[in-house]
Design a protein around this motif. Structure first.
Motif, short mmCIF file in Angstrom:
data_model
loop_
_atom_site.label_atom_id
_atom_site.label_comp_id
_atom_site.label_asym_id
_atom_site.label_seq_id
_atom_site.Cartn_x
_atom_site.Cartn_y
_atom_site.Cartn_z
N GLY A 189 -1.62 -2.88 4.35
CA GLY A 189 -3.17 -3.64 4.30
C GLY A 189 -3.09 -4.14 3.30
O GLY A 189 -3.67 -5.65 3.48
N SER A 249 1.01 -1.22 -0.38
CA SER A 249 0.25 -0.04 -0.32
C SER A 249 0.92 1.24 0.10
O SER A 249 1.52 1.74 0.51
CB SER A 249 -1.26 0.27 1.09
OG SER A 249 -0.14 0.91 2.02
N GLY A 278 -8.85 -6.88 9.58
CA GLY A 278 -9.92 -6.07 8.22
C GLY A 278 -9.35 -7.47 7.56
O GLY A 278 -10.05 -7.90 6.38
N ALA A 279 -7.81 -7.24 6.74
CA ALA A 279 -7.38 -7.50 5.72
C ALA A 279 -7.61 -9.38 5.64
O ALA A 279 -7.60 -9.83 5.12
CB ALA A 279 -6.39 -7.09 5.39
N LEU A 281 -3.56 0.72 14.46
CA LEU A 281 -4.46 0.77 13.57
C LEU A 281 -3.39 -0.05 12.64
O LEU A 281 -4.28 -1.01 11.86
CB LEU A 281 -3.97 2.14 13.07
CG LEU A 281 -4.57 3.86 13.83
CD1 LEU A 281 -4.13 4.89 12.37
CD2 LEU A 281 -5.96 3.17 13.06
N ALA A 282 -2.36 -0.24 13.04
CA ALA A 282 -1.95 -1.88 12.26
C ALA A 282 -2.74 -3.11 12.67
O ALA A 282 -2.93 -4.25 11.47
CB ALA A 282 -0.77 -1.31 12.60
N GLN A 340 -6.02 -2.86 10.94
CA GLN A 340 -5.93 -3.27 9.22
C GLN A 340 -5.72 -4.40 8.98
O GLN A 340 -6.12 -5.09 8.38
CB GLN A 340 -4.85 -1.98 8.84
CG GLN A 340 -5.22 -1.70 7.61
CD GLN A 340 -4.59 -1.19 6.91
OE1 GLN A 340 -3.63 -0.26 7.24
NE2 GLN A 340 -4.05 -0.34 4.73
N THR A 341 -4.73 -5.46 9.53
CA THR A 341 -4.36 -6.33 9.41
C THR A 341 -5.31 -7.65 9.84
O THR A 341 -5.98 -8.29 8.81
CB THR A 341 -3.41 -6.84 10.37
OG1 THR A 341 -2.19 -6.09 10.55
CG2 THR A 341 -3.28 -8.68 10.32
#
Lengths: 248, 296
Positions: free
Chosen positions: A198, A3, A137-138, A130-131, A134-135
């Motif tokens: 991402g 990303s 969700g990914a 946040l990391a 995001q992980t």
């Protein structure tokens, strides 16, 4: 390639901040009547190195830049806005290792993901929470794509998968336990050492699940996993050696 | 999208509801839990002139225990049966069936009567009615009639209910204490269910099947009862007999099924016959494990 949001964004932001810091230092040096090289920037202020009581606050410096331009040294423009540009010469790659534990019901073809570990190397970790998010969700996107999602057109070319009933996405009850860890090895090709986060989850998750299903079927199936999604129908066809691949 | 314009009538009493149905007939759709109807209205698959809201008819929301039968009112929510506390041998089966429907939000709103009238071949209550030989009572302003599940379900989205009739209640025969059961389904965890299978059976003192019912949803346009319900009577549930039943069901489901929808008939027939075999093994096992279905 990973990303570009964090990679490019943090690089450009860093460059803009370097320019802002230079401007703050130049104004502070003028007001304190010292050499800019003798100044340190600290949170909220610029101080004379070795003399903690000798400082100007960031607030005073910004006030001078916007409302009292007579205090600015020659050659320093009013305002406190800088623009940074950044584009890495080479793309960065976010690395991740995924491991999945799955149950495969060989009589119905249903695959349930029981446990899941993902170790991400996102380079410099800018924001752990946040990391992680995001992980998470990914990975969920990757699992959903690997096991359920597909677009189906009928013979007339009409898309028949147009809502959440016909195009099933993973929901909360499909989620396995998800264990997330990070390794920080800074990128050598990006300005900030950031690699991005991402794609690591989405790209690797299908492979991990496919390998887990293939492993579960190793002693039974005459075929191995070669396509997505691994719906119950596809998995049962693998068990019985009647998948499309074997008919060709 | 929004639904097309319709007139809204809130039923004040059963008589009022039946009068309204008698007056408007085909023009009228009955709003119970709305879990299928509202989606169809919003997509404009349905464009009724009148929506008759029966949610005020609380007398239709009831579960009455008559010993040899349980009478479930049409407006009973799935959740009512899932959460019901009572000493009844077949209650765990009802709980199991209810728990497989959609997700909790759907189960709080959706009703047994609504699900039956919607007539999806894989709907859990439809399969249960076929499995337990339940009867369905329809009321109109001029009378009342009671149909078997076989008579009631005509095809997908089509039932024997006439336009002036309201599904009033379902009467479900009680399982005796010696009868084991199994109920399971395969699908995505919310949304599409591919197949649902129920098995009930009782073994005599020699371990032979004294009674057996096998029902499968998702094979044909209506839930189907397998021929092994009668052909296996008197057989012992040996591993060979179970394998034989699996093969017979596979062949029967392939013959009787329709090839339509997101999964092939071959898949549905195979998965359903495998669940039938699983069900036979469950009722052959001691009663404690016969009250469990598999995980989804």
């Amino acid at each position: 390639m990973a990303s570009r949001g964090a990679v490019v964004g943090s690089g450009a932001l860093t460059r803009a901040c370097i320019a802002i810091n230079a401007k703050l230092t130049a104004i502070a040096a003028h007001l304190l009547e010292v050499d800019p090289a003798d100044l340190d920037i600290e949170p909220g202020r610029v101080v004379v190195r070795g003399s903690k009581d000798n400082f100007v606050s960031t607030e005073q410096l910004v006030h001078a830049a916007y409302f009292d331009v007579r205090k600015l040294p020659d050659g320093v423009t009013p305002g406190m806005t800088e623009i940074g540009y950044y584009d890495p010469k080479f793309g960065t790659f976010a690395n991740a290792t995924h491991a999945a534990v799955v149950d495969v019901d060989i009589e119905t073809g249903k695959v349930v993901v029981r446990d899941y570990v993902v170790i991400e190397d996102v380079g410099r970790l800018l924001h752990p929470l946040l990391a992680d998010g995001q992980t998470r969700g990914a990975v969920i996107q990757g699992l959903s794509g690997a096991l359920q999602e597909r677009i189906v057109y009928d013979d007339a070319g009409m898309n028949t998968t147009t809502d959440l009933l016909t195009y099933p996405l993973f929901s909360a009850r499909d989620l396995p336990r998800l264990h997330i860890e990070h390794v920080e090895s800074k990128s050598e090709v990006s300005l900030t050492g950031v690699k991005g986060v991402g794609e690591g989850g989405t790209i690797a998750a299908p492979a991990a699940v496919a390998n887990a299903v293939a492993d579960a079927l190793r002693h039974l199936a005459t075929e191995t996993v070669t396509s997505f999604p691994l719906t119950p129908e596809v998995v049962l066809a693998l068990v019985h050696g009647t998948s499309l691949a074997s008919r060709q | 999208m929004k639904p097309p314009a319709f007139d809204y009538v809130r039923a004040e009493s059963l008589e009022h509801a039946l009068d309204t149905l008698g007056r408007y007939g085909d023009e009228c759709r009955i709003l119970a839990g709305g879990q299928s109807l509202i989606g169809q209205l919003n997509k404009r698959v349905l464009t009724p002139g009148v929506l008759l809201d029966i949610n005020g008819l609380t007398q239709l929301r009831r579960v009455d225990d008559h010993g040899d039968t349980v009478v479930v009112g049409a407006l009973t929510r799935h959740r009512d049966l899932e959460m019901r506390q009572a000493q009844r041998r077949d209650l765990p089966l009802f709980r199991r069936v209810a728990s497989l429907i959609g997700h909790p939000q759907i189960r709080y709103r959706g009703t047994v009567g609504g699900s039956l009238c919607h007539s999806q071949e894989v709907a859990e209550w439809s399969v249960l009615c076929c499995l337990l030989e339940a009867t369905i009572t329809l009321r109109s302003a001029t009378g009342r009639r009671t149909l078997t599940a076989d008579e009631f379900f005509r095809s997908r989205f089509v039932t024997a209910r006439a336009a002036d009739e309201l599904l009033e209640q379902v009467t479900i025969p009680t399982l005796d204490s010696m009868t084991g059961w199994f109920f399971d389904e395969v699908g995505h965890s919310h949304g599409a269910t591919f197949i649902a299978v129920g098995v009930t059976g009782r073994l005599d003192n020699e371990g032979r099947l004294a009674s057996l019912r096998v029902a499968a949803g998702g094979i044909s346009e209506v839930p189907v009862e397998s021929v092994i319900s009668t052909s296996m009577i008197g057989e012992s549930l040996t591993p060979e007999a179970v394998e034989d039943a699996r093969a017979r069901c596979l062949s029967e489901f392939r013959d009787r099924g329709h090839d339509d929808g997101p999964t092939s008939l071959d898949y549905r027939a195979r998965a359903a016959s495998n669940l039938v075999a699983r069900g036979l093994l469950a009722i052959a096992a001691p009663p404690a494990s016969a009250t469990e279905g598999g995980d989804r």
